[in-house]
Structures are given as structure tokens and as C-alpha cells.
Enzyme design. Sequence first.
Site: not given
Length: 313
Positions: A56, A117
Site C-alpha cells: 500500500y 496477502h
Amino acid sequence: MKYTKLGSTGLEVSSLGFGGAPLGSVFGPVSEESAIESVREAIRLGINFFDVSPCYGNAETVLGRALESIPREKFVVSTKCGRYSDGFDFSAQRVLKSVDESLERLKLDYIDIIHCHDIEFGSLDQVISETIPALLGLKRQGKVRFIGMSGLPLAIFRYVLDRVEPGTIDVILSYCHYSLNDSSLEGLIPYLKDKGVGIITASPLAMGLLTESGPPQWHPAPEEIKEACAKAATHCKLKGQNISEMALKFSLSNPDIAITLVGMCTTQQVHENIKAMDNLERSSVDCENILDEVKEILAPIKNKTWPCGRPEN
Ligand code: NAD
């Protein structure tokens, strides 16, 4: 703020969790000052769960700076491994390095929850045979406390959980499957509860679909879904309601879901989302009627999603 136990972890977490993707300017440019202020305001108002990822943008670094002066017992940090800005790598070697990098960026001695993830982009068998054992090693060393996994297709969770020892995976993070337009996570809840796995749901605003301003350019949903959500948002606005508040209330109202993660990066969003949470019990007949109308608008696309990850997953 409402707090709940997260599965079998013993962690006491705020039902409203702080989604950290916007901190790294994933949804548009954000000043670091405003991002840090939003995290500190969230803590001040009782949010204690923060989720980020190495992919991110610079979210981990920003979160680390925001939390620097806050006592460690006041917050729970979840971050991830295996997905990076330049692609996916679930090898043991990469995830061990990744956790050290995250600890440094977050300025922490340990990570509360480490998620594999978006595992649908990798080999699920590699996640089982290589990634999870490497993370269990880090757990023994005290670098991480609990292990989780995240992704879009719901079948990935069952695939992995059916193949690991009970208690290996502590939590799952599902996204875009417990919102007004798609609540298909419901079907998996009894199985997860049975396994003692804590449930985190993310993207109650369907990554921007259920907002007045609409989704970002990169949103993967097909046009049919985008159009129906835009129609629902306009309908709410015409009736004096905010689609985001309605969507958030929907996600927060399931007691089997420990945490609903909402992406935030301004104090205004923190205030709005906490207000939606505080107003959970307060719902007028008018609101109920509008909610029914919204559900009717969304009915043709209910539980429709988009392909994600390797076809075999
Ligand atoms: P979201 O549905 O929470 O939407 C975020 C967007 O809504 C951002 O543009 C944000 O600025 C805006 N927003 C927030 N509050 C608002 C409000 N009150 N009114 C109007 N707009 C508002 O989507 P998300 O950020 O993708 O999901 C939440 C978090 O969950 C992420 O930040 C991330 O931490 C986590 N997540 C994880 C995964 C994964 O692991 N695969 C996937 C998706 C999300």
C-alpha cells in the site's frame, strides 16, 4: 466504540478497524500530515485495529510514524507479506525478509497479525508448505503474534484451512464480500466459527463503489456492478441519505464478524465512520424503507463479483 474478541486470539479489538490502504495514497494523493492526524484521532476515539501492507504505497511508514509516540498496548497492527508493488512472492526467503522490512518501517518490535496477502495470486500449495511454516518460525521468535491470510475468492480460505493443523491460521481477511451489494461471506461464517478462526471483513464501501464520489479508475468490477451501485448511491442522495453510512452500518451489524475495516486517511472520515457505528442501533422507519429500496436496486447484481488471481484458485 464497540470491542470484540478476535476469534481465538484473545485480542480485544474495535469492531470498526482502520484500513490503512488510503494512508499510502492508494485511493488518491494524501498528505502525510493529514494521514498521521487521522490515525491519532482514530486512536483517541477508541479504534485500536490498524491494517496495512508493504504494497500500500508508503502506508507502513506513515502508520509507523503515527504510532511512534503511542503506548504499544493501545493498538493492534496487522500487516501482510507475499504481495509487493512489483508482484507476488510467497517463498519462505522473501516473506522472512519482508517481515523484517515491515518491522523496520512500522518501528515495532513485533507485528500482531501477519497475513499472507491475496494468496489467490500465488500457489496455495506453496502457501501451505512454505509460507505458513516460515511464519510459524517467526511466531516462535516473537516477531509476529498471529497468522492470517487474505484474498477475494472465498474458496481459497477453505482450501488452506482444510489442509493445515487446527490453530495454525488465527484469522482470515475477506474483502468486498460483506457489503450491501455482495454478502456471500455469510455462507462461510459457520465453517470459520467452527474452526475458531477470527473474521475480518474489509471494503464495506466495496472499494469506493458504495460512495457518492464513486470508485477509483482501477476498480475491477464490471460495468453492470458499477452502474447498479452508482444508481443506488444517487437514489440514497435524492432521499437525503448517504450510501456510505448505510453500507457501513450493514457491515458492522453482523456480530459474527469481529472487525469491519474501512479505508480512511482524514479525520473527517474517521468522525463519519465512528458516527455510523454509534448510530447503528438508531434507525428510523424512513431509513429502513430507503434501505429496502437500495437493496431492490442492487438485487440484479447481488453477490456478483469479478475474477481474481490464478484461474485454478
Ligand atoms: P473501502 O471500501 O473501505 O473504501 C475506501 C474508500 O472509501 C477510500 O476512498 C476512502 O477515502 C473512502 N471513505 C472512507 N470513509 C468514507 C466515508 N465515510 N464516506 C465516503 N467515503 C469514505 O475500501 P478499502 O480501503 O479497500 O478497504 C478497507 C481496508 O481493508 C483497506 O484499507 C485495507 O487495509 C483492507 N483491505 C485488504 C485487502 C486484502 O488484504 N486483500 C483488500 C481490500 C481491503
